[in-house]
Design an enzyme around this catalytic site. Structure first.
Site, PDB file in Angstrom:
ATOM      1  N   THR A 102       2.749   3.270 -26.495  1.00 25.58           N
ATOM      2  CA  THR A 102       1.437   3.649 -27.015  1.00 25.58           C
ATOM      3  C   THR A 102       1.642   4.201 -28.420  1.00 25.58           C
ATOM      4  O   THR A 102       2.341   5.190 -28.607  1.00 25.58           O
ATOM      5  CB  THR A 102       0.779   4.708 -26.120  1.00 25.58           C
ATOM      6  OG1 THR A 102       0.629   4.173 -24.795  1.00 25.58           O
ATOM      7  CG2 THR A 102      -0.593   5.093 -26.649  1.00 25.58           C
ATOM      8  N   LYS A 178      -5.204  -0.191 -26.669  1.00 24.06           N
ATOM      9  CA  LYS A 178      -4.533   0.771 -25.783  1.00 24.06           C
ATOM     10  C   LYS A 178      -4.974   2.203 -26.095  1.00 24.06           C
ATOM     11  O   LYS A 178      -5.177   3.011 -25.181  1.00 24.06           O
ATOM     12  CB  LYS A 178      -3.012   0.651 -25.913  1.00 24.06           C
ATOM     13  CG  LYS A 178      -2.233   1.636 -25.032  1.00 24.06           C
ATOM     14  CD  LYS A 178      -2.500   1.434 -23.545  1.00 24.06           C
ATOM     15  CE  LYS A 178      -1.828   2.484 -22.660  1.00 24.06           C
ATOM     16  NZ  LYS A 178      -0.372   2.358 -22.603  1.00 24.06           N
ATOM     17  N   LYS A 246       0.229  13.787 -26.002  1.00 25.78           N
ATOM     18  CA  LYS A 246       0.576  12.805 -27.032  1.00 25.78           C
ATOM     19  C   LYS A 246      -0.524  11.754 -27.192  1.00 25.78           C
ATOM     20  O   LYS A 246      -0.992  11.489 -28.309  1.00 25.78           O
ATOM     21  CB  LYS A 246       1.886  12.108 -26.674  1.00 25.78           C
ATOM     22  CG  LYS A 246       2.234  10.914 -27.566  1.00 25.78           C
ATOM     23  CD  LYS A 246       3.472  10.197 -27.080  1.00 25.78           C
ATOM     24  CE  LYS A 246       3.272   9.420 -25.805  1.00 25.78           C
ATOM     25  NZ  LYS A 246       2.461   8.183 -26.013  1.00 25.78           N
TER      26      LYS A 246
END
Length: 302
Positions: A102, A178, A246
């Site tokens: 990601t 994503k 994150k």
């Protein structure tokens, strides 16, 4: 699937998703090597029939048609592929680096440009589905890249994915999809935690609340999967709180770059940050429920 007998693959990162992907490649008949810093994971993959295992590409022999990179973030992907003795140098002419971490669209574009300068093509190919779907070879892949990159990745993608979405030819489109997906995933976990915390405060047994929601219109895949961990009192990390610190951080940064307000994602991000600051960063992401005070949560039996 019939795989060219000369086709070789390598999976970098044998975590919950990477191990499943690597095992799926083996089941598909693809000679597959694996790279991971964990000796236990390397031993597990070796025992499953890996062609080779190592802590770095230097421990492996030969070249590969496809290297699937399933690490945590853009910095790790760049280090693995382009750092000293990087894996990109071991990709055959016409082969492909499949980058499935990601990351931001900008990071994906920069990595692809640096790989292209070496003569290596990249597929921007984030994945989703969790450990169970990875192990079953049924991951969802949201990918962008050239037709040649898709063709080079084809045998590996067929082995690991139940669904491959071709987002477009421009690198960064897969990464952006994503990021948007992670917005939903993080908000769903945070909302599920809030609902279950409210039930706990109201004195509703959490197993009952869970059963009601999972058989009613308020259910979501994330609620059904993650809130079961709360009901069981089991916060063994499958995807940790700090992963969503994150990922939702990346979501909010992307929103700022687009000058687009993200009120729900920003609130969820703050909840995960609070959970991490309270010492729960290494626990399962469902532990975000622990940010709510004054409630009694189930304890793991045994």
């Amino acid at each position: 699937m019939v795989v060219d007998s000369g086709y070789r693959a390598c999976v970098v990162g044998l975590g919950s998703m990477g191990m499943g992907a690597a095992l799926s490649c083996l089941r598909a008949g693809i000679p597959t090597s694996g790279i991971d810093l964990s000796e236990a994971r390397r031993d597990q993959f070796a025992a499953a029939g890996a062609e080779g295992v190592g802590a770095s590409i230097a421990d492996l022999e030969g070249e590969f048609d496809a290297i699937l990179v399933l690490v945590v973030n853009a910095a790790q992907a760049r280090a693995v592929l382009l750092g000293e003795g990087g894996a990109a140098g071991r990709i055959r002419a016409g082969g492909v680096a499949i980058v499935s971490c990601t990351q931001s669209a900008e990071d994906a574009k920069a990595l692809a440009a640096d790989l292209e300068a070496m003569g290596v093509q990249m597929l921007d190919a984030p994945v989703s589905g969790g450990a169970a779907k990875a192990e079953a070879g049924q991951m969802t892949v949201m990918a962008s890249g050239s037709k040649a990159a898709f063709a080079a990745a084809g045998p590996l993608l067929e082995a690991v994915a139940g669904k491959v979405y071709t987002i477009g030819t421009d690198i960064g489109l897969g990464a952006m999809v994503k990021v948007i997906h992670q917005l939903l995933a993080g908000v769903h976990i945070a909302a599920g935690a809030e609902a279950m915390a409210m039930a706990a405060r109201a004195g509703i047994p959490l197993d009952t609340m869970y059963d009601v929601v999972t058989n009613a219109a308020g259910n979501s895949w994330m609620f059904e999967n993650r809130m079961k961990h709360v009901v069981d009192g089991d916060y063994t990390p499958l995807s940790a709180v700090d992963i969503f610190v994150k990922d939702l951080g990346l979501v909010t940064e992307t929103g700022r770059s687009l000058k687009f307000p993200l009120p729900l994602a920003s609130t969820a991000f703050a909840m995960f940050q609070s959970a991490s600051n309270m010492g729960f960063g290494g626990e399962d992401d469902s532990a975000v429920i622990k940010t709510f005070s004054g409630i009694d949560l189930p304890k793991k039996e045994g």
